[in-house]
Each structure stands twice: as structure tokens, then as C-alpha cells.
Design a protein around this motif. Sequence first.
Motif, PDB file in Angstrom:
ATOM      1  N   MET A  47     -46.478-121.249  54.044  1.00 51.93           N
ATOM      2  CA  MET A  47     -45.528-120.303  54.624  1.00 51.93           C
ATOM      3  C   MET A  47     -45.562-118.961  53.899  1.00 51.93           C
ATOM      4  N   THR A  48     -45.950-118.974  52.634  1.00 53.40           N
ATOM      5  CA  THR A  48     -46.125-117.703  51.921  1.00 53.40           C
ATOM      6  C   THR A  48     -47.247-116.909  52.569  1.00 53.40           C
ATOM      7  N   ALA A  49     -48.297-117.613  53.026  1.00 51.19           N
ATOM      8  CA  ALA A  49     -49.414-116.950  53.694  1.00 51.19           C
ATOM      9  C   ALA A  49     -48.983-116.332  55.025  1.00 51.19           C
ATOM     10  N   MET A  83     -47.003-110.674  44.334  1.00 52.83           N
ATOM     11  CA  MET A  83     -46.597-112.032  43.979  1.00 52.83           C
ATOM     12  C   MET A  83     -46.959-113.043  45.069  1.00 52.83           C
ATOM     13  N   GLY A  84     -46.870-112.612  46.340  1.00 52.81           N
ATOM     14  CA  GLY A  84     -47.272-113.496  47.433  1.00 52.81           C
ATOM     15  C   GLY A  84     -48.755-113.785  47.383  1.00 52.81           C
ATOM     16  N   ILE A  88     -50.677-117.485  46.764  1.00 52.04           N
ATOM     17  CA  ILE A  88     -51.703-118.067  47.638  1.00 52.04           C
ATOM     18  C   ILE A  88     -53.010-118.258  46.876  1.00 52.04           C
ATOM     19  N   TRP A  89     -53.430-117.227  46.165  1.00 51.95           N
ATOM     20  CA  TRP A  89     -54.714-117.257  45.469  1.00 51.95           C
ATOM     21  C   TRP A  89     -54.755-118.343  44.388  1.00 51.95           C
ATOM     22  N   PHE A  95     -44.997-117.860  41.367  1.00 55.93           N
ATOM     23  CA  PHE A  95     -45.106-116.402  41.467  1.00 55.93           C
ATOM     24  C   PHE A  95     -44.121-115.843  42.493  1.00 55.93           C
ATOM     25  N   LEU A  96     -44.072-116.441  43.680  1.00 52.42           N
ATOM     26  CA  LEU A  96     -43.153-115.948  44.712  1.00 52.42           C
ATOM     27  C   LEU A  96     -41.704-116.191  44.298  1.00 52.42           C
TER      28      LEU A  96
END
Length: 202
Positions: A47-49, A83-84, A88-89, A95-96
Amino acid sequence: MTDQPNHAKLKAALEYGPLVAFLLGYFLLKDHSFTVGGTEYSGFVAMTAVFVPLTILSTAILWKITGKLSVMQIVTLALVLVMGSLTIWLNDERFLKSKPTIIYLFFAVLLGFGLWRGQSYLRLAMEAALPLTQEGWMILTKRFALFFLALAIANEIVWRFFSTDTWVWFKFPGLPILLFLFIMSNFKLFETYADKSETPEK
């Protein structure tokens, strides 16, 4: 004038839409995992993506229809991107989760620096909507600086010591509710330090 309510609703939808989408998507996908390129991602990271490009899109539309962005919106967008992307990376949701801490610390320090210089940076951003005397602005700025510091500490406590579900609810609607209550608690200040010179004569 009839477009003003619709304009305000559109702005609110653009500002909170990506966050609401993240909230709904997280609770739908939190028990699922997704494998991409041999790496397994949780529902939170998935969902961050979605959240990152939605935030970029909504901010771009907001800038298009208003012709400007506030400092808060610019800082939020920058941190969502950084941070997003790291979430993901590196496939690490921490981070988020720490993004609100950085945002609130930034504004607490910024307002505190202004107070140290004898200035209210809050006044520069809100004077048109909230006419106050200089003393009123200094008091309100001090309160906002402490409030932002408290929110940063609260976010750290919630994401470090509570479940992800709890943090998501704290992020929304928890933080907007706290901001609303904080503003409501300052109504007496708004009345006491209202700048009467800003009131148009009849």
C-alpha cells in the motif's frame, strides 16, 4: 461564491484522499503478502507503493487548482517521496512510520527558531485567515511548537511500542482529531488577542 464549499471539499479530498486510500487498502491487505522479483512484500509495503504516487498526483492537482502549496504540503510531499521510497526499496515499514516524527520535529524546530529570533513564522502562513495581535501570534506559535513536539514524541511511542494497526489508526483519523482538538482549545486565545484593527468598519 457558490463554488467555495465545493472547492473546500475538493481540497480536503485531495489532501486526505491518499491517506484514506492507504488506510482502507492496508486493512484489506494486511494479512496478505506479495512476491515481486523474488522478494516478498507485506500489505503495508504494497500500500505504500500505492500511497506514494497517489500523494504525488493529489499534490500536483492541488497545486494546479490553487496555484500554490503550503510549506507543510511541500515538506510532506518530499518526505513521502523519500521515506516511502525507502520503505519500498528496503522493504522496511519503519521508514514510513517515522515520517510523521520528522515532519512534526521539523515544524517544532522551525517555529522554535523563529521564537528565538523574536518572530512568529506561523503568522507568515496563517495571518490572512487568522488576524491576531503580535502578542497573540507569539503565544499561539509557542503553543504550536510544543504541540508539534508532543506529536513527534507520540508518533515515536506509538510506532515503536504498539502494533501496526494501532499506528495506522493513530495516523488517521487520530492525528487530524488531535489537531482539531488543539485548535478548539485555543478559541479563548483567538478571542482575547483578536486584532480589532483588521475588523472592517461598517
